[in-house]
Design a protein around this motif. Sequence first.
Motif, PDB file in Angstrom:
ATOM      1  N   CYS A  59       0.758  -3.931  -3.091  1.00 45.00           N
ATOM      2  CA  CYS A  59       2.020  -3.325  -3.675  1.00 45.00           C
ATOM      3  C   CYS A  59       2.974  -2.689  -2.740  1.00 45.00           C
ATOM      4  CB  CYS A  59       1.526  -2.271  -4.567  1.00 45.00           C
ATOM      5  SG  CYS A  59       0.461  -2.828  -6.125  1.00 45.00           S
ATOM      6  N   LEU A  60       2.457  -1.905  -1.623  1.00 41.26           N
ATOM      7  CA  LEU A  60       3.195  -1.322  -0.614  1.00 41.26           C
ATOM      8  C   LEU A  60       3.843  -2.608   0.267  1.00 41.26           C
ATOM      9  CD1 LEU A  60       0.760   1.389   0.682  1.00 41.26           C
ATOM     10  CD2 LEU A  60       2.884   1.472  -0.755  1.00 41.26           C
ATOM     11  N   GLY A  61       3.113  -3.569   0.516  1.00 38.93           N
ATOM     12  CA  GLY A  61       3.552  -4.736   1.179  1.00 38.93           C
ATOM     13  C   GLY A  61       4.868  -5.438   0.558  1.00 38.93           C
ATOM     14  N   LEU A  62       5.020  -5.159  -0.773  1.00 36.00           N
ATOM     15  CA  LEU A  62       6.350  -5.626  -1.509  1.00 36.00           C
ATOM     16  C   LEU A  62       7.300  -4.592  -1.405  1.00 36.00           C
ATOM     17  CD1 LEU A  62       4.643  -7.143  -4.877  1.00 36.00           C
ATOM     18  CD2 LEU A  62       5.506  -8.432  -2.971  1.00 36.00           C
ATOM     19  N   ALA A  63       6.860  -3.226  -1.626  1.00 34.22           N
ATOM     20  CA  ALA A  63       7.816  -2.094  -1.245  1.00 34.22           C
ATOM     21  C   ALA A  63       8.599  -2.324   0.182  1.00 34.22           C
ATOM     22  CB  ALA A  63       7.278  -0.728  -1.351  1.00 34.22           C
ATOM     23  N   LEU A  64       7.626  -2.543   1.066  1.00 34.37           N
ATOM     24  CA  LEU A  64       8.166  -2.612   2.525  1.00 34.37           C
ATOM     25  C   LEU A  64       9.158  -3.839   2.732  1.00 34.37           C
ATOM     26  CD1 LEU A  64       7.727  -1.449   5.269  1.00 34.37           C
ATOM     27  CD2 LEU A  64       5.952  -2.818   5.674  1.00 34.37           C
ATOM     28  N   LEU A  65       8.886  -5.030   2.153  1.00 35.72           N
ATOM     29  CA  LEU A  65       9.869  -5.946   2.175  1.00 35.72           C
ATOM     30  C   LEU A  65      11.115  -5.646   1.571  1.00 35.72           C
ATOM     31  CD1 LEU A  65       7.359  -9.318   1.340  1.00 35.72           C
ATOM     32  CD2 LEU A  65       8.738  -8.651   3.508  1.00 35.72           C
ATOM     33  N   ALA A  66      10.849  -5.059   0.344  1.00 38.68           N
ATOM     34  CA  ALA A  66      12.129  -4.578  -0.276  1.00 38.68           C
ATOM     35  C   ALA A  66      13.203  -3.446   0.442  1.00 38.68           C
ATOM     36  CB  ALA A  66      11.910  -3.893  -1.613  1.00 38.68           C
TER      37      ALA A  66
END
Length: 109
Positions: A59-66
Amino acid sequence: MELLLETVALYSLKLAYETEGHSPILRDDPLMGSCDREIFELLIRRGDVQGIQAKVEWCLGLALLALGGSNTVLGRELHRLATDFNAAQTLEQLNAPLIALKHYLKNIQ
């Protein structure tokens, strides 16, 4: 702790997928999939720290990309907080970094 984990996952997915003018992502949204309270409850019962970290890390990886990656100001801080969370080796050690992640993700929404 299950609710706290689910909240961090929810805020991460909101950053990644929620767009202005569309319906907000809620806890019962299909996007939450394998990051809902019941999954976290099972992992906690098993004492599976690595399993918990893997779910949250996704989940944090997706947020980091965003946020534009770890080369941005917001991304660097999220990456630092995620690193602290991933360094935990027991359930008790997850608490403080998890609370920091929750507050940070809430603040940057």
